[in-house]
Design a protein around this motif. Structure first.
Motif, PDB file in Angstrom:
ATOM      1  N   ASP A 283       6.050  24.121 -32.530  1.00  0.00           N
ATOM      2  CA  ASP A 283       5.736  25.518 -32.204  1.00  0.00           C
ATOM      3  C   ASP A 283       6.457  25.982 -30.939  1.00  0.00           C
ATOM      4  N   GLY A 284       7.425  25.171 -30.499  1.00  0.00           N
ATOM      5  CA  GLY A 284       8.228  25.548 -29.338  1.00  0.00           C
ATOM      6  C   GLY A 284       9.688  25.675 -29.719  1.00  0.00           C
ATOM      7  N   LEU A 285      10.536  25.569 -28.724  1.00  0.00           N
ATOM      8  CA  LEU A 285      11.977  25.724 -28.945  1.00  0.00           C
ATOM      9  C   LEU A 285      12.728  24.559 -28.296  1.00  0.00           C
ATOM     10  N   LEU A 286      13.858  24.220 -28.883  1.00  0.00           N
ATOM     11  CA  LEU A 286      14.758  23.199 -28.337  1.00  0.00           C
ATOM     12  C   LEU A 286      16.099  23.866 -28.100  1.00  0.00           C
ATOM     13  N   PHE A 287      16.607  23.699 -26.876  1.00  0.00           N
ATOM     14  CA  PHE A 287      17.794  24.436 -26.445  1.00  0.00           C
ATOM     15  C   PHE A 287      18.804  23.465 -25.846  1.00  0.00           C
ATOM     16  N   GLY A 288      20.051  23.459 -26.361  1.00  0.00           N
ATOM     17  CA  GLY A 288      21.067  22.539 -25.856  1.00  0.00           C
ATOM     18  C   GLY A 288      22.376  23.239 -25.538  1.00  0.00           C
ATOM     19  N   PRO A 289      22.801  23.233 -24.271  1.00  0.00           N
ATOM     20  CA  PRO A 289      24.049  23.898 -23.888  1.00  0.00           C
ATOM     21  C   PRO A 289      25.225  22.926 -23.756  1.00  0.00           C
ATOM     22  N   TYR A 290      26.403  23.489 -23.772  1.00  0.00           N
ATOM     23  CA  TYR A 290      27.630  22.750 -23.466  1.00  0.00           C
ATOM     24  C   TYR A 290      28.235  23.392 -22.218  1.00  0.00           C
TER      25      TYR A 290
END
Length: 843
Positions: A283-290
Motif C-alpha cells: 500500500d506504499g510506493l517504491l522509488f529508485g533513481p539513477y
C-alpha cells in the motif's frame, strides 16, 4: 592449455555429502558457477531441455549478491531489437513458473508507462514504436488521459505522452530464484551450496577441473554466472572481465492512504527526464533513481582488491543526499510522495559493464568457458538469457543474433580506467534520450588509436568502434561542427553529401584501421578455411568475399579473404565482430585438429582506403608499380612500395568506386597518409568518413554484416547466392542446412527500396506496412546523394518483392510511401568499366 590451480582442502565424497546433505558428483556436462537468478535460470533451462549432469555451485546461499535486494522490475520494453526477445521470453516464463514448479514468484503485471515530458522524448517514443510493430511484444503510444488512467496519482502538468507496455510489472527476486532452482532440481540438475570455487584448471582435452573445498568436478564446460564475483572467477584463468559494481539505491515508503484507496494496482512509471522508476509496493510506493554520473558511486575498490570475503547479503550505507534531486522531482510528479514516510532505504551493489549490456556466450581465447555476467538488470534478463544460453550450448549456435551482448566485444583495450569511466557514464545516462547514431564520450580515446588519429582527431566527428576512434564525417568552414544527435537530418547531412561527391567525382581517403585482421597459415590452412567458409578460397594474390555459416545455415560472419602466399591467408572482418569471428575460427581449428597458426594482427596494421576516379593517378605518383586496370586488376593484391614504405595493397573499395585498401604497419601509417594527401592535391583529394561510405555502399547494393545478414538470416534470402558455392567439394559448415533451405524454398527475400521522405531517413529496423498490415522490416538505410532520395534494404515476403511493388515504411509514427526498385541504383566502378569495354568491343 593449463592454468595454475589454487590451494584447496581435499574432501572425500562422504565428507562432501555430509557437508552438503547430498551426493557429490565428480563429473558434469556443465558446471554453472553462481546461484543468483541468472545461474539458476540457466540450470533450469539446461536440465529441462534434457541435458544430464548439470551442476550449479553457489559459494554461500542462493540469491546472495545482487539478486536478493533487487527492486524486481519486469518489462517487455527494450530499445535493442533482439534484447526485446530476451525480455519477452523472461516474462512468458515468469507467468507460468509458479504453476510449473509449485513455488510462488510474486509476479505483478499492472503494466508500465514511460513518461514523455519533452518534445525529444515524444520523438524517441515514436522512434521506438517504429521499431516495435514487427515484434510480438505489445506496446502502445498513449496520450495524457490514458497515462493518468493508468497512474491516477500523477501531476499531469508536464506529461505530453507515454509509452505503455501491458504485462510489465515486478516480481519478487528471491521467490523467482527459488522457483528456478526448484525447477532445475525437478528436471535433474544438482545445486551445491555452500560450495565456493577455489580454482579452475583446464585439461588437454578441453575439459575443466573445478576445485571446491568439497572436492573436484570435471566438467565438459563451465559457465561463469557469478555476478559481482565474476572478475574473481575470470582471474582464475587469466581474464580481467570488465565488470564493476555500482551503488544503486531505492526507497520504500510506508502506507500511503491514496495508494491504499485504489481499486487496482498502479502501473509502474518511469519518469525519464527525472531518471527514476516508481511502482506500488503493497500500500506504499517504491522509488529508485539513477543519479548523474558525477554523483553516482562505483565500488571500484572491489576491482582493485576483490570482493570482501563473506560479503553476500550485506548492503552499503545509504545516502539520501545523493538522490535528493531526484526525490524532489519525483515529489513534483507524484505529489503524494511529499507526505509519505520512508520505512526503508536499500543501497546495494549491481554489476555494470562499460556499455550496460551483459556479457553472454562463449569466451574467445580459451575453449569451453562461457559467461553470463555483467547484468545491470538481471531480474528481467534472467529467464530469457537462461533460455538463450541453453539453446546455444546445446545446439552449437545462438538461437538468434545477440552480438551486442557477446563477451568478446571487449578486448585488452578495455582497461580499468576505461571501464570505470564508461560505467559511470552508463549509469548516469541511464535514461537519456536514445538517438540513432548515438555516441558517448567518456573514457575515450582508449589505447586503440590508429596511426593517423592525431592528424585527424580535430578535423571531424569521431565514432567509437571496438575501442577505436574512426571519423564519421569531416568539418569544413561554415559547417556546424560537433556531435548534434537528432531523429531527423542534422548537422552532418550536407557535409556527408559533399564527401559522397568527393568520392564519386575526385578522390577521397578514409581510415579503415578498425577492421579486424587475422593471419591464418600452416599446412592445413586451406583445408580449415574451406571448412569454415561457403565460398572457394582465392588463389595466391587474389581476394574474395566469403561467409562463415552456422550449422543451421545462417550467416555467422562476412570476411574478406586474401591468399598472400601459398598457405598464408589474410582475413579481414568488421570492427565489431573481431573476436566474435576469431573465436569461431579458433574453435573449429581445435575441434578439427588442423595444423595451423592463427594470429590476430588487428592492432599492428593500419588501413587506409583510397577511392574515387582519381585514386589511380594519386597512387601512381607514389609507386613504380603499374596501377593501371590491366596491371592491377579488381580483387587482386600486391605488395608495393608507396612513398618508400612497403604496403600491402588490395584493389577493393566498399564505396563501390575505383579504389584500394592499403595495409600498413601502424608506425608508417601517418607518413603514407601524408604522402598520399600531398600527391593528390592537384586531383582534389580530401578525407571522407564512414557515413559517406555507408551511403555509397547502399547505392551500390552492398550488403552489410549485422544489418542485412547475421545469425537471424540465411545467405539465400539475403541475396548472397553469388558467394555461396554449394557445389564445392568441401563440406563447409552449414552446407547441408543450406541445401535443405534451398530445396524447401524461401519465404522472404531482401529487397531494395526507395522512399519518398522529407527531413528523415531510414536507419534500419523500421516497420514496413502493406494494406494496413505489418509485412516486414528494414535492415539499413540512408540518403542517396546521387539520386536525391532515401534508400533502404528490407526483408519482405516473396509476394511483395517484385520491382515496382509499393509498400509503406514507418518513420517517427508516419508512414512514407516506398517502392521496391532494381538494385543497384548506381553501378559499381568495375561493372561500369566492364560495360564500357564491352560497348567499345561491339563498336
Amino acid at each position: 592449455m593449463y592454468y595454475q590451480v589454487q590451494s584447496q582442502n581435499a574432501f572425500s565424497r562422504s565428507d562432501a555429502a555430509s557437508a552438503l546433505g547430498k551426493r557429490w558428483k565428480d563429473t558434469a556436462e556443465t558446471v554453472i558457477i553462481g546461484g543468483g537468478c541468472v545461474g539458476t535460470s540457466l540450470a533450469y533451462h539446461l536440465a529441462k531441455a534434457g541435458m544430464k549432469d548439470v551442476v550449479l555451485l553457489e559459494k554461500s546461499e542462493l540469491t546472495a549478491g545482487s539478486t536478493w535486494h533487487a527492486a524486481g522490475l519486469t518489462t517487455y520494453y527494450h530499445p535493442g531489437i533482439n534484447v526485446k526477445k530476451i525480455h519477452y521470453d523472461s516474462l512468458k516464463l515468469y507467468e507460468n513458473l509458479e504453476v510449473e514448479t509449485g513455488q510462488a514468484v510474486g509476479l505483478h503485471t499492472p503494466g508500465s508507462v514511460r513518461i514523455a515530458s519533452t518534445p525529444a522524448r515524444v520523438d524517441e517514443m515514436r522512434y521506438q514504436m517504429t521499431r516495435t510493430h514487427w515484434h510480438v511484444t505489445e506496446q502502445y503510444m498513449i496520450g495524457p488521459e490514458k497515462v493518468q488512467e493508468l497512474f491516477p496519482l500523477l501531476n499531469m502538468d508536464k506529461v505530453l505522452a507515454g509509452l505503455y507496455t501491458p504485462g510489465d510489472g515486478h516480481i519478487d527476486p528471491y521467490s523467482l530464484t527459488m522457483a528456478l532452482a526448484a525447477g532445475a532440481r525437478m528436471y535433474g540438475a544438482q545445486i551445491y551450496n555452500p560450495a565456493p570455487v577455489t580454482g579452475l584448471s583446464q585439461m588437454s582435452d578441453g575439459k575443466w577441473d573445478v576445485q571446491t573445498p568439497h572436492g573436484t568436478i570435471r566438467a565438459n564446460r563451465i559457465v561463469n554466472t557469478a555476478g559481482f564475483w565474476a572478475r574473481e572467477v575470470g582471474k582464475m584463468i587469466g581474464f580481467e572481465h570488465p565488470t564493476i559494481p555500482v551503488h544503486h539505491q531505492y526507497v520504500v515508503t510506508a502506507t500511503v492512504p491514496e495508494v491504499k484507496a485504489l481499486k487496482k494496482e498502479l502501473a509502474v512509471i518511469r519518469d525519464l527526464e527525472a531518471s527514476y522508476y516508481l511502482r506500488q509496493e503493497r500500500d506504499g510506493l517504491l522509488f529508485g533513481p539513477y543519479e548523474k554520473m558525477e554523483k553516482m558511486v562505483l565500488q571500484d575498490s572491489w576491482v582493485r582488491e576483490g570482493v570482501p570475503p563473506g560479503f553476500g547479503k550485506e548492503l552499503f550505507e545509504s545516502d539520501l543526499d545523493r538522490i535528493m534531486e531526484h526525490i524532489e522531482m519525483a515529489m513534483e510528479m507524484v505529489p503524494v510522495l511529499k507526505k509519505a514516510d520512508i520505512i526503508n532505504i536499500v543501497s546495494g551493489p549491481i554489476t555494470y559493464t562499460p556499455d550496460l549490456l551483459p556479457m553472454v556466450g562463449p569466451h574467445q581465447g580459451v575453449s569451453n568457458y562461457w559467461t553470463a555476467i555483467g547484468f545491470g538488470y538481471g531480474i528481467v534478463h534472467a529467464g530469457g538469457m537462461g533460455k538463450f544460453l541453453s539453446d546455444w550450448i546445446r545446439n552449437g549456435e545462438p538461437p538468434y543474433d545477440l552480438i551486442e551482448c557477446d563477451p568478446n566485444r571487449y578486448g585488452k583495450w578495455t582497461d580499468v580506467p576505461f571501464m570505470c569511466a564508461k560505467a559511470r557514464e552508463s549509469y548516469g545516462y541511464n535514461n537519456v534520450v536514445g538517438y540513432p547514431k548515438e555516441e558517448r564520450f567518456a573514457g575515450r580515446p582508449t589505447s586503440r588509436t590508429s596511426g593517423v588519429y592525431e592528424l585527424l582527431k580535430d578535423k571531424g566527428s569521431m565514432g567509437f568502434h571496438a575501442g577505436w576512434e574512426q571519423p564519421h564525417w569531416f568539418y569544413k568552414p561554415g559547417d556546424e561542427t560537433g556531435y548534434k544527435p537528432s531523429f531527423r537530418r542534422t548537422n552532418w547531412f550536407r557535409p556527408v553529401g559533399r564527401e559522397c561527391r568527393l568520392v564519386m567525382e575526385k578522390v577521397g581517403v578514409i581510415d579503415l584501421t578498425p577492421f579486424g585482421k587475422f593471419i591464418v597459415k600452416g599446412k592445413d590452412s586451406h583445408k580449415l578455411l574451406d571448412r569454415l567458409f561457403a565460398n572457394t578460397m582465392p588463389k595466391v594474390g587474389l581476394t574474395n568475399i566469403s561467409h562463415m555459416l552456422t550449422p543451421n545455415g545462417r550467416v555467422y560472419a562476412e570476411v574478406t579473404i586474401t591468399q598472400l602466399e601459398p598457405g598464408k591467408f589474410l582475413l579481414i572482418t568488421g570492427s565489431g565482430s573481431e573476436l566474435h569471428d576469431l573465436r569461431w575460427i579458433e574453435r573449429e581449428a581445435v575441434k578439427g585438429r588442423y595444423d595451423v597458426d592463427i594470429s590476430n594482427v588487428t592492432d599492428d596494421i593500419g588501413v587506409l582506403g583510397i577511392a574515387g576516379p582519381n585514386s589511380r593517378k594519386v597512387l601512381q605518383k607514389l609507386t613504380n608499380e603499374d596501377m593501371s586496370d590491366a596491371g592491377f586488376k579488381f580483387l587482386h593484391c600486391k605488395s608495393i612500395e608507396l612513398a618508400g614504405v612497403t604496403v600491402r595493397a588490395i584493389r577493393i573499395s566498399y564505396t563501390g568506386e575505383l579504389g584500394w585498401e592499403l595495409y600498413i604497419d601502424q608506425k608508417n601509417m601517418a607518413a603514407v597518409y601524408q604522402a598520399i594527401m600531398a600527391a593528390g592535391k592537384d586531383e582534389g583529394i580530401d578525407n571522407f568518413g564512414t557515413y559517406a561510405m555507408n551511403s555509397l555502399r547502399l547505392e551500390k547494393g552492398f550488403r552489410g554484416w549485422g544489418a542485412e545478414m547475421n545469425c537471424d538470416t540465411n545467405p539465400l534470402e539475403a541475396g548472397l547466392d553469388y558467394f555461396i558455392k554449394l557445389n564445392k567439394p568441401a563440406d563447409f559448415i552449414g552446407k547441408a542446412a543450406l541445401q535443405e533451405i534451398k530445396a524447401k524454398g524461401l519465404k522472404r527475400k531482401l529487397s531494395y527500396i526507395s522512399l519518398d521522405t522529407d527531413d528523415i531517413d531510414p536507419e534500419g529496423n523500421e516497420t514496413i506496412w502493406h494494406n494496413g498490415k505489418v509485412v516486414g522490416n528494414t535492415t539499413s538505410g540512408a540518403y542517396s546523394y546521387s539520386s536525391q532520395q532515401s534508400l533502404a534494404f528490407a526483408y519482405l515476403p516473396l509476394e511483395l518483392c517484385s520491382v515496382g511493388q509499393k509498400v509503406e515504411v514507418e518513420l517517427l509514427a508516419r508512414k512514407y510511401q516506398a517502392m521496391v526498385i532494381q538494385e543497384p541504383l548506381v553501378l559499381t566502378e568495375p561493372t561500369r568499366t566492364r560495360l564500357q569495354k564491352k560497348a567499345k568491343g561491339k563498336v
